[in-house]
Design a protein around this motif. Structure first.
Motif, PDB file in Angstrom:
ATOM      1  N   ALA A 140     -14.109   2.975  -6.708  1.00 43.98           N
ATOM      2  CA  ALA A 140     -14.967   2.154  -7.568  1.00 43.98           C
ATOM      3  C   ALA A 140     -14.720   0.668  -7.363  1.00 43.98           C
ATOM      4  CB  ALA A 140     -14.733   2.534  -9.033  1.00 43.98           C
ATOM      5  N   TYR A 141     -13.509   0.289  -6.958  1.00 40.86           N
ATOM      6  CA  TYR A 141     -13.162  -1.127  -6.816  1.00 40.86           C
ATOM      7  C   TYR A 141     -12.772  -1.482  -5.380  1.00 40.86           C
ATOM      8  CZ  TYR A 141     -13.448  -1.115 -11.845  1.00 40.86           C
ATOM      9  OH  TYR A 141     -13.914  -0.990 -13.134  1.00 40.86           O
ATOM     10  N   GLY A 142     -13.309  -0.745  -4.435  1.00 44.86           N
ATOM     11  CA  GLY A 142     -13.108  -1.069  -3.030  1.00 44.86           C
ATOM     12  C   GLY A 142     -12.072  -0.189  -2.366  1.00 44.86           C
ATOM     13  N   GLN A 143     -12.288   0.103  -1.097  1.00 40.75           N
ATOM     14  CA  GLN A 143     -11.404   0.965  -0.318  1.00 40.75           C
ATOM     15  C   GLN A 143     -10.078   0.272  -0.033  1.00 40.75           C
ATOM     16  OE1 GLN A 143     -11.721   4.268   1.253  1.00 40.75           O
ATOM     17  NE2 GLN A 143      -9.554   3.761   1.453  1.00 40.75           N
ATOM     18  N   PRO A 144      -8.956   0.778  -0.567  1.00 39.27           N
ATOM     19  CA  PRO A 144      -7.648   0.191  -0.224  1.00 39.27           C
ATOM     20  C   PRO A 144      -7.328   0.432   1.251  1.00 39.27           C
ATOM     21  CG  PRO A 144      -7.505   1.648  -2.145  1.00 39.27           C
ATOM     22  CD  PRO A 144      -8.828   1.900  -1.504  1.00 39.27           C
ATOM     23  N   ARG A 145      -6.703  -0.577   1.880  1.00 38.56           N
ATOM     24  CA  ARG A 145      -6.425  -0.486   3.309  1.00 38.56           C
ATOM     25  C   ARG A 145      -4.974  -0.850   3.608  1.00 38.56           C
ATOM     26  NH1 ARG A 145     -10.921   0.248   6.287  1.00 38.56           N
ATOM     27  NH2 ARG A 145     -12.916  -0.026   5.207  1.00 38.56           N
ATOM     28  N   ASN A 146      -4.448  -0.212   4.635  1.00 38.47           N
ATOM     29  CA  ASN A 146      -3.056  -0.414   5.020  1.00 38.47           C
ATOM     30  C   ASN A 146      -2.877  -1.791   5.648  1.00 38.47           C
ATOM     31  OD1 ASN A 146      -0.481  -0.192   6.478  1.00 38.47           O
ATOM     32  ND2 ASN A 146      -0.627   1.977   5.992  1.00 38.47           N
ATOM     33  N   PRO A 147      -1.935  -2.602   5.168  1.00 37.58           N
ATOM     34  CA  PRO A 147      -1.772  -3.954   5.722  1.00 37.58           C
ATOM     35  C   PRO A 147      -1.257  -3.962   7.153  1.00 37.58           C
ATOM     36  CG  PRO A 147      -0.026  -3.478   4.155  1.00 37.58           C
ATOM     37  CD  PRO A 147      -1.018  -2.363   4.041  1.00 37.58           C
ATOM     38  N   TRP A 148      -0.678  -2.865   7.603  1.00 34.68           N
ATOM     39  CA  TRP A 148      -0.220  -2.792   8.997  1.00 34.68           C
ATOM     40  C   TRP A 148      -1.382  -2.568   9.953  1.00 34.68           C
ATOM     41  CZ3 TRP A 148       5.061  -3.254  10.271  1.00 34.68           C
ATOM     42  CH2 TRP A 148       5.924  -3.311   9.163  1.00 34.68           C
ATOM     43  N   ASN A 149      -2.414  -1.891   9.466  1.00 34.07           N
ATOM     44  CA  ASN A 149      -3.652  -1.665  10.216  1.00 34.07           C
ATOM     45  C   ASN A 149      -4.698  -1.206   9.213  1.00 34.07           C
ATOM     46  OD1 ASN A 149      -5.835  -0.617  11.737  1.00 34.07           O
ATOM     47  ND2 ASN A 149      -4.506  -0.220  13.481  1.00 34.07           N
ATOM     48  N   PRO A 150      -5.706  -2.022   8.918  1.00 35.53           N
ATOM     49  CA  PRO A 150      -6.641  -1.711   7.830  1.00 35.53           C
ATOM     50  C   PRO A 150      -7.532  -0.503   8.069  1.00 35.53           C
ATOM     51  CG  PRO A 150      -7.339  -3.670   9.019  1.00 35.53           C
ATOM     52  CD  PRO A 150      -5.973  -3.336   9.523  1.00 35.53           C
ATOM     53  N   ASP A 151      -7.513   0.061   9.268  1.00 34.83           N
ATOM     54  CA  ASP A 151      -8.267   1.286   9.506  1.00 34.83           C
ATOM     55  C   ASP A 151      -7.514   2.514   9.011  1.00 34.83           C
ATOM     56  OD1 ASP A 151     -10.417  -0.027  10.724  1.00 34.83           O
ATOM     57  OD2 ASP A 151      -9.408  -0.034  12.674  1.00 34.83           O
ATOM     58  N   TYR A 152      -6.242   2.321   8.645  1.00 33.17           N
ATOM     59  CA  TYR A 152      -5.382   3.441   8.293  1.00 33.17           C
ATOM     60  C   TYR A 152      -5.163   3.531   6.782  1.00 33.17           C
ATOM     61  CZ  TYR A 152      -4.346   4.518  13.150  1.00 33.17           C
ATOM     62  OH  TYR A 152      -4.456   4.900  14.462  1.00 33.17           O
ATOM     63  N   SER A 153      -4.820   4.738   6.347  1.00 32.58           N
ATOM     64  CA  SER A 153      -4.618   5.011   4.939  1.00 32.58           C
ATOM     65  C   SER A 153      -3.379   4.292   4.401  1.00 32.58           C
ATOM     66  CB  SER A 153      -4.452   6.522   4.726  1.00 32.58           C
ATOM     67  OG  SER A 153      -4.024   6.810   3.412  1.00 32.58           O
ATOM     68  N   ALA A 154      -3.469   3.882   3.135  1.00 41.32           N
ATOM     69  CA  ALA A 154      -2.321   3.321   2.415  1.00 41.32           C
ATOM     70  C   ALA A 154      -1.762   4.344   1.437  1.00 41.32           C
ATOM     71  CB  ALA A 154      -2.734   2.051   1.672  1.00 41.32           C
ATOM     72  N   SER A 155      -2.123   5.631   1.612  1.00 40.34           N
ATOM     73  CA  SER A 155      -1.670   6.750   0.799  1.00 40.34           C
ATOM     74  C   SER A 155      -2.317   6.715  -0.584  1.00 40.34           C
ATOM     75  CB  SER A 155      -0.143   6.780   0.704  1.00 40.34           C
ATOM     76  OG  SER A 155       0.313   7.964   0.077  1.00 40.34           O
ATOM     77  N   SER A 156      -1.801   7.558  -1.500  1.00 39.67           N
ATOM     78  CA  SER A 156      -2.328   7.654  -2.858  1.00 39.67           C
ATOM     79  C   SER A 156      -1.163   7.912  -3.808  1.00 39.67           C
ATOM     80  CB  SER A 156      -3.359   8.777  -2.945  1.00 39.67           C
ATOM     81  OG  SER A 156      -2.746  10.040  -2.677  1.00 39.67           O
ATOM     82  N   SER A 157      -1.315   7.607  -5.106  1.00 38.51           N
ATOM     83  CA  SER A 157      -2.468   6.963  -5.702  1.00 38.51           C
ATOM     84  C   SER A 157      -2.125   5.582  -6.230  1.00 38.51           C
ATOM     85  CB  SER A 157      -3.025   7.837  -6.830  1.00 38.51           C
ATOM     86  OG  SER A 157      -2.181   7.793  -7.970  1.00 38.51           O
ATOM     87  N   SER A 158      -0.804   5.222  -6.219  1.00 40.81           N
ATOM     88  CA  SER A 158      -0.421   3.836  -6.538  1.00 40.81           C
ATOM     89  C   SER A 158      -0.652   2.973  -5.307  1.00 40.81           C
ATOM     90  CB  SER A 158       1.038   3.758  -6.984  1.00 40.81           C
ATOM     91  OG  SER A 158       1.303   4.596  -8.071  1.00 40.81           O
ATOM     92  N   THR A 159      -1.824   3.115  -4.746  1.00 37.74           N
ATOM     93  CA  THR A 159      -2.125   2.563  -3.431  1.00 37.74           C
ATOM     94  C   THR A 159      -2.025   1.044  -3.416  1.00 37.74           C
ATOM     95  OG1 THR A 159      -3.715   4.378  -3.325  1.00 37.74           O
ATOM     96  CG2 THR A 159      -3.760   2.788  -1.547  1.00 37.74           C
ATOM     97  N   GLY A 160      -2.676   0.400  -4.376  1.00 40.34           N
ATOM     98  CA  GLY A 160      -2.644  -1.054  -4.422  1.00 40.34           C
ATOM     99  C   GLY A 160      -1.247  -1.597  -4.620  1.00 40.34           C
TER     100      GLY A 160
END
Length: 487
Positions: A140-160
């Motif tokens: 709802a508030y934008g796709q979280p992205r991994n700072p090492w590579n934004p195409d990759y997952s930053a996991s869940s759910s305390s992602t931010g």
């Protein structure tokens, strides 16, 4: 101010503030500038209270100048997963389901109260999977992205919370862990994440649907930082009926220690699971070698019931969560949920009471086996996750067959759920980088309320390895994404 200060540990930043070499106002301003620059891509934050944070920073600066220094968190900016209430900020829970009036915070969460007392500065609320439960497909508030590579997952759910800490947007974060929601984001983003013992930290003022398992804890850049934050937020709170009455808050690791006399147990079923990739096995074996060099005795244990932790928690915990949502929103606002969330909740709402009862009984058996292991060893170790971070679309739980469902569910959860089920403290610490340059992580777990021992061992490992010194290259990440967009 050099941007390098933003990637220092909490205790390093605190030392500069204490010596009046770093102003809390300058630190907050630098964090806000970093958020403005990088968050449009990384989407770690949902709401920012810049004016409030700067006012807090000016107050902290005045107190410190006047000699009223409160301690190592005084003047440090932090964020919280948007599952915790903070007066003046909406509690969105990362969902479109709530109406605006339902997002009004009724109070400050207990952890925010305690951090205010310590002089820490709340920047805002961090992005999360919908209702903090994982499996979100469209955020709802934008796709979280991994700072090492934004195409990759930053996991869940305390992602931010994991993203913001790794990207130097704050000094530390407070996340929430049900089935790994602190440790998973810590692992994928290359930071330290601590799940405290159930009851160690008050959950008052946080939205907790998984009441038998949910805990709040810190995400930091160093192990000692996590210990310092835990010292600030731990303690009994009568407003949380499941809060422990233990009052010990001395968690800081002692410098100059070794692991001589410490016995570590590798959980065979987790560390060498079918899901574990070759590069994770290689990194884990190297980590075990470091632990042995530091004096630890390492043995391999078989805890076969840990393999059942994933289905046992899904059959019981998901039913607990679904029961909370069915009466509130699931019937009337079904179409406003993300498809991934509503599918999971609707399925969990159909679990029969007889199955739920047997799953809860099974949880007791699995927990007992894991707790009995601490009669043989001091700590348990395993990889936090069996694979490196994957592309965002590969991590989404779109299941085509039964076999696919089992494989995906086990892969994402096998390193995390056993310790959630047992409600023991567990900590994720960086363990290296994958071939794609993405973080890998080592996990330590201890008997209930043995956080100091857990943090001590992890601190020794951290100081014996270089992984905590590595940082994502945000400027390169942003430049690469900008170039791709232009093309």
């Amino acid at each position: 101010m050099s941007e390098e200060i933003l990637t220092l540990s909490c205790l390093e930043q605190a030392d500069l503030i204490r010596q009046k070499k770093l102003s809390p106002v300058e630190l907050v301003q630098a964090c806000l500038a970093r958020i403005e620059r990088y968050d449009p891509l990384l989407r770690a934050w949902i709401s920012i209270d810049a004016a409030g944070a700067l006012a807090q920073a000016r107050r902290a600066e005045t107190e410190i100048i006047q000699g009223r220094y409160r301690g190592p968190l005084h003047g440090l900016p932090y964020g919280v997963k948007d599952q915790m209430h903070a007066l003046g900020l909406p509690t969105t829970l990362g969902t479109r389901v709530l109406n605006e009036e339902e997002m009004i915070a009724p109070c400050n969460a207990a952890v925010i109260e305690k951090l205010q007392q310590a002089g820490a500065i709340l920047l805002g609320k961090q992005n999360l999977h919908e209702f903090g439960k994982g499996g979100t497909l469209e955020f709802a508030y934008g796709q979280p992205r991994n700072p090492w590579n934004p195409d990759y997952s930053a996991s869940s759910s305390s992602t931010g919370s994991g993203i913001a800490t790794a990207a130097g947007m704050c000094s530390f974060s407070i996340g929430e862990d049900t089935g790994g929601s602190i440790r998973g984001p810590a692992a994928f983003n290359g930071v330290v994440g601590l799940r405290p013992t159930f009851g160690r930290v008050s959950r008052h003022g946080a939205v907790m649907a998984g009441y038998t398992t949910d805990v709040l804890g810190p995400l930091c850049r160093r192990v000692a930082d996590a210990a310092q934050v835990l010292s600030a937020i731990a303690g009994h709170d009568p407003r949380d009926l499941l809060s422990s009455r233990r009052q010990d808050t001395a968690f800081l690791p002692r410098p100059g220690q070794s692991l001589k006399g410490v016995k570590l147990g590798i959980v065979r079923e987790i560390a060498y699971n079918d899901s574990t990739s070759d590069e994770v096995k290689t990194a884990f074996d190297a980590a075990v070698g470091v632990l042995k060099q530091q004096g630890a005795e390492v043995v391999v244990l078989s805890l076969p019931l840990t393999l059942y932790a994933v289905p046992l928690l899904l059959l019981s915990l998901d039913a607990d969560v679904a029961a909370w949502f069915v009466s509130k929103y699931l019937r009337d606002r079904y179409d406003r949920f993300d498809a991934g969330t509503r599918t999971r909740l609707a399925a969990a709402a159909l679990i029969p009471a007889t199955v739920y009862n047997r799953a809860m009984r099974g949880r007791v058996l699995a927990r007992r086996q894991l707790l009995d292991a601490f009669e043989q060893v001091d700590l348990l170790i395993c990889p936090t996750t069996p694979t490196a971070p994957k592309l965002i679309e590969q991590m989404q739980e779109r299941l085509d067959t039964g076999d696919d469902a089992v494989a995906r569910l086990m892969e994402r959860r096998i390193g995390l759920y056993p310790f959630s089920l047992a409600n023991v403290p567990a900590l994720s610490v960086p363990m290296g980088l994958s071939r794609q340059g993405l973080p890998l992580a080592l996990q330590f777990a201890a008997r209930p309320f043995a956080e100091q021992q857990l943090l001590q061992a992890a601190d020794i490992y951290e100081n014996a390895t270089p992984w905590h010194t590595l940082q994502p290259d945000l400027a390169h990440t942003l430049a690469g994404r900008t170039t791709q967009e232009k093309r």
